[in-house]
Design an enzyme around this catalytic site. Structure first.
Site, PDB file in Angstrom:
ATOM      1  N   ASP A  20       3.109   1.142   3.805  1.00 21.63           N
ATOM      2  CA  ASP A  20       2.656   0.722   5.127  1.00 21.63           C
ATOM      3  C   ASP A  20       2.955  -0.771   5.272  1.00 21.63           C
ATOM      4  O   ASP A  20       2.200  -1.614   4.782  1.00 21.63           O
ATOM      5  CB  ASP A  20       1.161   1.017   5.254  1.00 21.63           C
ATOM      6  CG  ASP A  20       0.612   0.625   6.611  1.00 21.63           C
ATOM      7  OD1 ASP A  20       1.372   0.010   7.413  1.00 21.63           O
ATOM      8  OD2 ASP A  20      -0.556   0.919   6.890  1.00 21.63           O
ATOM      9  N   ASP A  71       0.673   5.071  -0.132  1.00 19.19           N
ATOM     10  CA  ASP A  71      -0.304   6.126  -0.001  1.00 19.19           C
ATOM     11  C   ASP A  71       0.368   7.481  -0.224  1.00 19.19           C
ATOM     12  O   ASP A  71       1.352   7.789   0.442  1.00 19.19           O
ATOM     13  CB  ASP A  71      -0.868   6.047   1.430  1.00 19.19           C
ATOM     14  CG  ASP A  71      -2.313   6.452   1.473  1.00 19.19           C
ATOM     15  OD1 ASP A  71      -2.672   7.381   0.718  1.00 19.19           O
ATOM     16  OD2 ASP A  71      -3.067   5.854   2.254  1.00 19.19           O
ATOM     17  N   ASP A  86       0.860  -1.181   0.000  1.00 19.16           N
ATOM     18  CA  ASP A  86       0.000   0.000   0.000  1.00 19.16           C
ATOM     19  C   ASP A  86       0.899   1.234   0.000  1.00 19.16           C
ATOM     20  O   ASP A  86       1.609   1.477   0.974  1.00 19.16           O
ATOM     21  CB  ASP A  86      -0.873  -0.050   1.265  1.00 19.16           C
ATOM     22  CG  ASP A  86      -1.806   1.144   1.370  1.00 19.16           C
ATOM     23  OD1 ASP A  86      -2.031   1.824   0.346  1.00 19.16           O
ATOM     24  OD2 ASP A  86      -2.322   1.395   2.480  1.00 19.16           O
TER      25      ASP A  86
END
Ligand SMILES: [Zn+2]
Length: 313
Positions: free
Chosen positions: A266, A95, A93
């Site tokens: 993450d 972001d 992930d």
């Protein structure tokens, strides 16, 4: 970017969304996945859902037009109980709102084209490492609305436990100083590239905040090109001999670099075999963008993620 209204969500799932937009890896394993929904924009609290067919999911979405739709990276024999785990994709992930360095002034949950573009570049880098260094073939990219997901479904990774997943994260991000460094060969290419990228972003202020005295930080930044060159060649240790650095600060600098490296993604998401991720093709209602599968991460146009209701006014 603005929030979608309930009416727009309804129109999206009724007029625009089709189960054909689901990526194959979700479509072909739909009934083995746990689905999670966020109905009010407060997080996915409605979990443990199972759909036997794409039509069943379609009816549900048209009927309920949830704020957000998620499904598990895991496949289960009994997804509605989250039991009898079979295997899980390896997911990353990235972001845009959580990148350790930003060229823009975005704060809080905001993202813009600049930080999204930076997140896209990091995603492409990670994907490249997964494919060329780790030999993985089934790598899918997803634009998630405020960043990107990488989802890997090679058999060799799907059955991995948490410890192995954690090692993959460390390797791909350059999140730990490799312990198998030999004097002749230096650090691995991936680690050198990640450390170089992070070091180039560092400012005098960052160094001071991390405990280096002002005058030493100034000197190190003045010699930045020389340091970058040493990192590129894997000769990190020579930085120790720079004026005002020394072994103690050098160790701290390496810890700082690896910590920043690991902040590009993450890691908890990658390690968690039971994580749910936003479903590609669903609507990210907070930003009114479609979460979409990306065919070519090097040539992704954000236009593809615009739902029709934004253009219709
Ligand atoms: Zn931004």
């Amino acid at each position: 970017m603005r929030e979608a209204t309930p009416e727009e969500r309804k129109r999206y799932y009724r007029d625009e969304w089709s189960s054909k937009d689901l990526p194959d890896y979700v479509l072909h394993t739909l009934s083995l996945r746990e689905f999670g929904f966020d109905h009010e924009g407060k997080g996915p609290s409605d979990r443990y859902n199972q759909f036997m067919t794409p039509d069943e999911l379609s009816d549900y979405l048209c009927d309920r037009y949830p704020y957000a739709v998620y499904c598990s990276v895991a496949l289960y024999e009994r997804p509605s109980e989250r039991k009898k785990w079979l295997k899980s994709e390896l997911a990353f992930d990235i972001d845009a709102k959580d990148l350790p360095f930003k060229r823009c002034d975005c704060s809080g949950g905001d993202v813009c084209e600049l930080c999204l573009e930076d997140a896209r570049r990091v995603t492409a880098e990670f994907g490249e490492t997964l494919s060329s260094d780790l030999g993985l073939n089934n790598i899918s990219y997803v634009y998630s609305g405020r960043g990107f997901h990488i989802r890997v479904s090679d058999d060799s990774v799907m059955e991995m436990g948490q410890a192995s997943r954690s090692q993959v994260v460390e390797y791909v991000t350059g999140g730990v100083v490799p312990s198998d460094v030999t004097l002749s060969l230096g650090y691995s290419r991936v680690f050198r590239e990640r450390a170089k990228r992070t070091f180039e972003e560092l400012s005098e202020e960052d160094l001071v905040e991390n405990g280096l005295g002002r005058s030493s930080a100034k000197k190190l930044m003045k010699e930045k090109d020389k340091a970058v060159d040493l990192i590129k060649k894997g000769k990190f240790d020579n930085i120790r001999n720079f004026e005002g650095i020394g072994p103690k600060y050098f160790k701290r600098l390496m810890d700082f670099l690896t910590r920043l490296n690991s902040e590009y993604t993450d890691g908890k998401v990658t390690i968690d075999k039971k994580r749910i991720l936003r479903v590609p093709s669903s609507l990210h209602s907070t930003v009114s963008r479609k979460c979409v599968e990306i065919k070519d991460i090097h040539n992704f146009s954000f236009e593809k993620a615009m739902p029709n209701f934004l253009n219709e006014g």
